[in-house]
Design a protein around this motif. Structure first.
Motif, PDB file in Angstrom:
ATOM      1  N   ASP A   1      -7.997   0.212   5.616  1.00 26.47           N
ATOM      2  CA  ASP A   1      -7.452   1.555   5.419  1.00 26.47           C
ATOM      3  C   ASP A   1      -7.983   2.242   4.178  1.00 26.47           C
ATOM      4  O   ASP A   1      -7.531   3.321   3.828  1.00 26.47           O
ATOM      5  CB  ASP A   1      -5.921   1.491   5.359  1.00 26.47           C
ATOM      6  N   LEU A   2      -8.944   1.617   3.471  1.00 19.78           N
ATOM      7  CA  LEU A   2      -9.456   2.185   2.226  1.00 19.78           C
ATOM      8  C   LEU A   2     -10.976   2.203   2.271  1.00 19.78           C
ATOM      9  O   LEU A   2     -11.619   1.148   2.351  1.00 19.78           O
ATOM     10  CB  LEU A   2      -8.968   1.360   1.031  1.00 19.78           C
ATOM     11  N   LEU A   3     -11.545   3.400   2.250  1.00 22.25           N
ATOM     12  CA  LEU A   3     -12.983   3.578   2.407  1.00 22.25           C
ATOM     13  C   LEU A   3     -13.561   4.268   1.184  1.00 22.25           C
ATOM     14  O   LEU A   3     -12.919   5.135   0.582  1.00 22.25           O
ATOM     15  CB  LEU A   3     -13.293   4.439   3.640  1.00 22.25           C
TER      16      LEU A   3
ATOM     17  N   VAL B   1       0.825  -1.201   0.000  1.00 12.36           N
ATOM     18  CA  VAL B   1       0.000   0.000   0.000  1.00 12.36           C
ATOM     19  C   VAL B   1       0.862   1.254   0.000  1.00 12.36           C
ATOM     20  O   VAL B   1       0.644   2.208  -0.749  1.00 12.36           O
ATOM     21  CB  VAL B   1      -0.957   0.002   1.218  1.00 12.36           C
ATOM     22  N   LEU B   2       1.900   1.247   0.852  1.00  7.31           N
ATOM     23  CA  LEU B   2       2.775   2.406   0.909  1.00  7.31           C
ATOM     24  C   LEU B   2       3.482   2.622  -0.415  1.00  7.31           C
ATOM     25  O   LEU B   2       3.594   3.741  -0.911  1.00  7.31           O
ATOM     26  CB  LEU B   2       3.804   2.229   2.032  1.00  7.31           C
ATOM     27  N   LYS B   3       3.956   1.526  -1.024  1.00  4.86           N
ATOM     28  CA  LYS B   3       4.640   1.664  -2.304  1.00  4.86           C
ATOM     29  C   LYS B   3       3.696   2.232  -3.364  1.00  4.86           C
ATOM     30  O   LYS B   3       4.066   3.109  -4.148  1.00  4.86           O
ATOM     31  CB  LYS B   3       5.189   0.305  -2.754  1.00  4.86           C
TER      32      LYS B   3
ATOM     33  N   LEU C   1     -13.531   8.617  -2.082  1.00 10.21           N
ATOM     34  CA  LEU C   1     -12.629   7.488  -1.874  1.00 10.21           C
ATOM     35  C   LEU C   1     -11.514   7.985  -0.966  1.00 10.21           C
ATOM     36  O   LEU C   1     -10.862   8.990  -1.272  1.00 10.21           O
ATOM     37  CB  LEU C   1     -12.069   7.002  -3.209  1.00 10.21           C
ATOM     38  N   GLU C   2     -11.290   7.287   0.155  1.00  3.07           N
ATOM     39  CA  GLU C   2     -10.362   7.758   1.183  1.00  3.07           C
ATOM     40  C   GLU C   2      -9.384   6.643   1.537  1.00  3.07           C
ATOM     41  O   GLU C   2      -9.810   5.538   1.911  1.00  3.07           O
ATOM     42  CB  GLU C   2     -11.134   8.204   2.427  1.00  3.07           C
ATOM     43  N   TRP C   3      -8.111   6.918   1.451  1.00  3.80           N
ATOM     44  CA  TRP C   3      -7.073   5.932   1.771  1.00  3.80           C
ATOM     45  C   TRP C   3      -6.272   6.434   2.964  1.00  3.80           C
ATOM     46  O   TRP C   3      -5.598   7.447   2.894  1.00  3.80           O
ATOM     47  CB  TRP C   3      -6.170   5.736   0.553  1.00  3.80           C
ATOM     48  N   TYR C   4      -6.353   5.695   4.087  1.00  2.00           N
ATOM     49  CA  TYR C   4      -5.669   6.054   5.324  1.00  2.00           C
ATOM     50  C   TYR C   4      -4.465   5.122   5.477  1.00  2.00           C
ATOM     51  O   TYR C   4      -4.568   4.043   6.070  1.00  2.00           O
ATOM     52  CB  TYR C   4      -6.619   5.952   6.507  1.00  2.00           C
TER      53      TYR C   4
ATOM     54  N   TYR D   1      -3.101  10.289   4.794  1.00  3.14           N
ATOM     55  CA  TYR D   1      -4.248   9.853   4.010  1.00  3.14           C
ATOM     56  C   TYR D   1      -4.295  10.604   2.687  1.00  3.14           C
ATOM     57  O   TYR D   1      -3.692  11.670   2.520  1.00  3.14           O
ATOM     58  CB  TYR D   1      -5.558  10.048   4.782  1.00  3.14           C
ATOM     59  N   MET D   2      -5.018  10.025   1.750  1.00  8.73           N
ATOM     60  CA  MET D   2      -5.379  10.687   0.507  1.00  8.73           C
ATOM     61  C   MET D   2      -6.872  10.491   0.320  1.00  8.73           C
ATOM     62  O   MET D   2      -7.409   9.429   0.661  1.00  8.73           O
ATOM     63  CB  MET D   2      -4.624  10.092  -0.689  1.00  8.73           C
TER      64      MET D   2
END
Length: 891
Positions: A626-628, A18-20, A682-685, A691-692
């Motif tokens: 971590d992805l909503l 995910v980080l990559k 769309l939210e990525w924590y 987050y984005m």
């Protein structure tokens, strides 16, 4: 506390993936340098692998970012929050400036600070204090600039709404939260003492705030008490060069210049004064047992302003044509330079003094009746008052020589020379405007809510319902408008204490200073000025036609359910419900009819009632932990301002046969304008402070309120009447992108860096059969594009923030001026606006820190224009650059 990654080896591998992926996306977007990307690719999988200097301390800026992110992630609604770095520690003077850093928020700055707040370009917002409706006098919302930011714990911006939120914000809801004693473990004290320097005002002013809170175990249960105070003094200076819209001047010179156009007025405004904000808040909490809590809290806020605008109203054409020489902008008929001699000139001072006071007190209780049933009730009383005076004294003199250049760096250069500019004995009283008034507002608000959580797991996770009753009143009245001509031959020097000289400007506008009436004398010795100008000390009479009194009763009921289920392998959480609201309005006013027989006031009243059904639904899909993904719908409404509902009309008959009679009034037939609002995000924590998110939104409006002049017949006379009206349909759509991260993987001191960035694009407008000229035009005041970039740092006692805010150009007023070649008139447009603000803090001890702040660091220059910034400029404005130093302490 150290940064760790927990979970199985598979989940850790997914986390690294995910980080990559996230780093690749950010690199493609240009948000990270290649060095930063390499630093993030392979983070350690265990805390033991972190070097001692890689410890991540969650305090200050980092903790604020983490708290705001957690609120956003866990909320049912589409929401953005901003949280204080520490108790009473926001790097801004007022709440409006704090909110400017939130994605989707656009602010307008005047007199050097933010005041007007828009959500996604629209003004229809509801403002709450600790979840309760708050307002300023006759308005629907509180002036957020009046609330000191030191009182805040956090501010939440709801962009999607739910049934339990108070209705009234078609664009969104802003909830300002203050501290309570049960927020802390025990005794908590804090204080902040500092001062801010303004470069153009050449002034340094104090800022003081403090809070004490404690909680005790007693024989009657746990008791908590909190008390906070804030005081901010702020002297300011704003400079303006201005010119009016060009009109035909082909006969103004000798010899005449065919088709010549030019500004009728070219001048300077010198604006300065001071603002004082004081606020006190308290909160009491009592918990006799684990199931019951009783509380009382209150907020008292006062804003006192004393300021002035000194006008140099240049009249370059006010002399004989043979004394005027002009040049034109190449390729146009528009004047570029104007030279004249022996020119009649008006000087003017507008003195202003006002006091705005708002207070709210509430008593409530929360009771857990059974393990699955929770109830609450609360009653609140809110009052707001605003008293103002605005005496204006115009004087006149003659300028020996005048040189005008209509466009120098986007603004006017106005050079007026001669003894009459600076000598009070050569300046004569011309006319006097005696203005004053008052506004009042009050409400009593009661609500009761209940929430039931079923014991058995199933589709329905929670049910809630509630009722609310609100009794609101508002009234306003002011003095008669218009000027009174001065007695002949009275000079400014003949009245002791009346003469002042304007302050020094930061740049050369052409005329460095001039003699002008003292605003403090106008405000504090108004009767002396009245006597000198009119021969009597009597104030101008109250205008009974300006009076209106509104009484509004609102009844609301809501029901809401939370559900949870699996959509295949993906958990879904949802909250849906409906709010039913009924509003009864009674408006009382006076119609004014002006005729040869004098003024006649006729009482007029209007009663109306309306019921609205407002459904809403918010769903959250967990693609991963971590992805909503979110999808939200709500029907919203904003009610007309009370002044817009005024049934009275003030009529002014024509003095001649060629001039149309005029009138102005409200519209008691106005309906609330409603919106069907859709949001998807769309939210990525990917980290506790990383987050984005991407959000798409569409609002479909019905009945948006705007103003228009129409011809109306009253008692056989046709009047050109200005009124508000409901437009037909409209829409607002756009997108928001947001990013936040601290770069913990960077080596050593570099690991303290972080970044917040957001960008908002909006597009929309209205259709109107009432005014076709508004067809397919953006909302007035709305920028299509705005963004924030905030660099953060937190490491070894140091914390810092550098925030840049930018918004694109926007239309202020449609058809602002008559244009013979274009019957729709020319629109007044504000050029792009920006602000760079910063703060730097260092912990001297674990309990004490020193803070350095700065605002308007780039010395922003505001400009607006009609159609073309080169040919038709209007205002150029410059504001203070502020530097502040303070000391913060907490136990």
């Amino acid at each position: 506390m150290k940064h760790t990654i927990s979970g199985t080896s598979m989940s850790q591998a997914k986390h690294r993936l995910v980080l990559k992926s996230g780093v690749a996306v950010l690199a493609a977007a240009g948000l990270l340098s290649s060095f930063e990307v390499l630093a993030q690719v392979a983070p350690p999988t265990d805390a033991a692998e972190l070097a001692p200097d890689a410890t991540v301390t969650v305090t200050g800026v980092r903790r604020a970012a983490q708290s705001a992110q957690k609120i956003k992630q866990e909320a049912d609604n589409v929401i953005d929050s901003i949280v204080a770095d520490d108790i009473g520690k926001f790097p801004d003077t007022n709440v409006a400036e704090t909110l400017a850093r939130v994605s989707g928020i656009q602010v307008r700055r005047d007199a050097g600070e933010a005041n007007t707040v828009l959500i996604r370009g629209l003004p229809g917002i509801a403002t709450l204090i600790n979840g309760r409706e708050m307002f300023t006098t006759t308005g629907r919302y509180i002036q957020l600039a009046d609330i000191p930011s030191t009182m805040l714990q956090r501010a939440d911006v709801y962009k999607s709404q739910s049934a339990d939120l108070v209705e009234g914000g078609i664009a969104g809801v802003i909830d300002v939260r203050t501290n309570r004693p049960f927020d802390f473990k025990g005794l908590q004290m804090s204080a902040q003492v500092g001062a801010k320097n303004k470069d153009k005002a050449k002034a340094t002013d104090p800022e003081v705030s403090g809070m004490i809170s404690n909680r005790w175990k007693t024989d009657i249960g746990e008791v908590g008490a909190l008390f906070g105070v804030s005081y901010v003094k702020d002297r300011f200076h704003e400079e303006r060069g201005f010119e009016t819209f060009p009109i035909k001047k082909d006969t103004a010179t000798s010899p005449a210049v065919p088709n010549l156009t030019g500004p009728d007025l070219v001048g300077i405004q010198d604006i300065y004064g001071q603002r004082k904000r004081t606020a006190e808040n308290f909160a009491l909490q009592w918990k006799p047992n684990a199931d019951l809590e009783v509380y009382a809290e209150g907020l008292h806020s006062q804003f006192k302003g004393a300021d002035e605008t000194d006008f140099f109203v240049g009249l370059p054409w006010a002399t004989s044509p043979d004394q005027i020489k002009v040049t034109t902008i190449p390729g146009t008929n528009q004047t570029d330079t104007i030279n004249s001699t022996n020119t009649f000139t008006i000087l003017s001072t507008q003195g202003r003094a006002s006091t705005s006071t708002a207070q709210q007190y509430a008593v409530g209780a929360k009771w857990r009746v059974t393990p699955g049933l929770r109830t609450s009730t609360e009653i609140a009383r809110t009052t707001s008052k605003y008293d103002w005076v605005n005496p204006i004294l115009d004087t006149n003199t003659n300028a020996d020589k005048v040189y005008i250049k209509t466009n120098v760096d986007g603004g006017a250069f106005a050079q007026y020379q001669g003894a009459g500019i600076t000598d009070p004995s050569k300046i004569y009283l011309f006319q006097f405007f005696d203005r004053y008034g008052r506004d009042r507002g009050a409400s009593t608000d009661w609500r009761a809510d209940a929430t039931y959580t079923p014991e058995n797991e199933g589709l329905f996770k929670e049910f809630s319902a509630g009722v609310r009753f609100n009794d609101r009143s508002a009234e306003s009245i002011k003095s008669l408008e218009g000027s009174v001509g001065a007695l002949p031959g009275v000079t400014m020097a003949s009245i002791p204490g009346l003469s002042c000289t304007t302050q020094t400007m930061s740049v050369n506008y052409g005329t460095p200073s001039w003699a002008t009436p003292c605003a403090s004398f106008l405000v504090n010795n108004t009767s002396i000025v009245r006597q000198a100008v009119t021969g009597t000390t009597a104030p101008k009479a109250i205008d009974q036609a300006s009076f209106f009194e509104d009484k509004e009763k609102n009844y609301a009921f809501y029901g809401k359910a939370k559900i949870g289920f699996d959509l295949g392998a993906y958990p879904v959480d949802g909250a849906f419900g409906v709010r039913i609201t009924k509003t009864d309005v009674d408006v009382l006013a006076n119609n004014k009819v002006t005729s040869s027989g004098g003024d006649v006031y006729v009482p007029v009243s209007k009663t109306s009632s309306a019921t609205d059904v407002l459904p809403s639904a918010n769903f959250k899909l967990s693609i991963r932990k971590d992805l909503l993904a979110r999808l939200a719908y709500a029907k919203t409404l904003t009610r007309p301002d009370f002044a817009q509902l005024n049934p009275a009309t003030a009529y002014v008959n024509s003095n001649g046969t060629t001039t149309l009679a005029t009138a102005s009034g409200g519209n008691p037939e106005l309906k609330p304008f409603t919106g069907q609002n859709f949001d998807g995000s769309l939210e990525w924590y990917f980290a506790p402070t990383g987050y984005m998110s991407a959000t798409l939104f569409r609002h479909n409006f019905d009945g948006y309120i705007m103003n228009k002049s129409v011809q109306e017949v009253y008692q056989g006379v046709t009047y050109n009447t200005s009124r508000p009206f409901n437009t037909d349909k409209g829409h607002l759509q756009g997108a928001e992108l947001a990013y936040q991260q601290f770069y913990d993987g960077l080596p050593g001191w570099l690991s303290g860096f972080g970044l917040q960035a957001n960008v908002t694009f909006t597009q929309g407008g209205v259709t109107s059969s009432v005014d076709p000229n508004l067809e397919d035009k953006p909302f007035a005041g709305m920028s299509k594009l705005s963004y924030n970039i905030v660099a953060l740092y937190e490491k070894e006692g140091w914390s810092a923030r550098l925030a840049y805010n930018w918004r694109s150009k926007f239309t202020q007023i449609y058809g602002d001026t008559p244009d013979p070649a274009n019957l729709k008139g020319k629109d007044l447009i504000a050029a792009p606006m920006s602000s760079l603000d910063g703060s730097l803090s260092y912990k001297i001890t674990p309990n004490m820190s020193v803070n350095l702040t700065g605002t308007n660091l780039l010395n922003f220059k505001y400009q607006d224009y009609w159609a073309d910034p080169v040919v038709f400029p209007r205002d150029t404005r410059r504001y203070d650059r502020t530097v502040g130093l303070s000391l913060s302490w907490k136990n």
